[in-house]
Design an enzyme around this catalytic site. Sequence first.
Site, PDB file in Angstrom:
ATOM      1  NE  ARG A  81      12.842  -2.561  -0.570  1.00  0.00           N
ATOM      2  CZ  ARG A  81      13.288  -3.557   0.197  1.00  0.00           C
ATOM      3  NH1 ARG A  81      13.626  -4.710  -0.334  1.00  0.00           N
ATOM      4  NH2 ARG A  81      13.392  -3.423   1.488  1.00  0.00           N
ATOM      5  N   PRO A 119       0.834  -1.199   0.000  1.00  0.00           N
ATOM      6  CG  PRO A 119      -0.576  -1.456   1.837  1.00  0.00           C
ATOM      7  CD  PRO A 119       0.689  -1.955   1.244  1.00  0.00           C
TER       8      PRO A 119
END
Length: 274
Positions: free
Chosen positions: A262, A2
């Site tokens: 990432r 989110p």
Amino acid sequence: MPEIAEVRTVAKTLNKRIVGRKIIGLDMPYSKIIDGDIDEFKRQVIDKEFTSIDNYGKWLFLILGDVTILSHLRMEGKYFIKPSDDALTKHEHIIFHLDDGSDLRYHDTRKFGRMRLCNTEEIYRTEEISKLGIEPDHKSLNKEYVYENIKNKNIPIKTLLLDQTIINGLGNIYVDEVLFASNVHPETLGKMLTIEDADNIVKSAKRIITKATELGGTTIRSYTSSLGVYGNYQNELMVHTKDKESCKICGSVIEKTRVGGRGTYFCPKCQVKK
DNA sequence: AGTGCGACCCGAACGC
DNA sequence: TGCGTTCGGGTCGCAC
């Protein structure tokens, strides 16, 4: 997962569903979600009524009059509203019993999310909130501000945008999208970027987050819905999750790499490293 | 001080 | 099939 657009959607939905409801009980099968003293948390929220739900970046504010629960969903935190007599499921960790026979249940498969209590008037002075930067679509975010904050940094721009202290609310998905739209390679060091790059980043961030907010966020991977609400921005994604697909702008093959640990998607032709 | 990286978690996807 | 391994993603805290 989110990010700001998704958290806004959750806040909006919770506003419709729980404002005016009083908390009459609390169960915490996995209380580590709560930072600080558990008993104090319980004592402070019992008998309080949800007065409004807001957010700042990825932080959700569950406002109970003079006290507020700061709630961060991290990757997989979700809120569900269910009848109190429904059996608890495996990943429901914090259960608020409400005065209408329903529960507000915090669900988090990875247990990364956190909640903590603060005085409502002190929200923006807390350690968590005070250090955050400017939201992407706020009018005070401009190229000069971004440029000043990145121009001396020996850190990849992707990492700088993920650190919430410059721009607040972008996560892995929207950072990839913003850098693609700005024609900036994710590994480019902050100090290599120009004021024009900063301008592109600001304009792209505003456009992308405005659109993503309108569409209710992005629904990808297993992370689907919270409160039964699905976002639709996944249909707008240009690079994120598009490994080996062709770039919608130039036709080159989208690559996947790692930046700051990432997963990072980019177009090698549209985003040239400086 | 600035920067990099593992830990926190657990389910899904992947490799053999 | 069944097992072990890797991946993912936001943030904190520790190491250099």
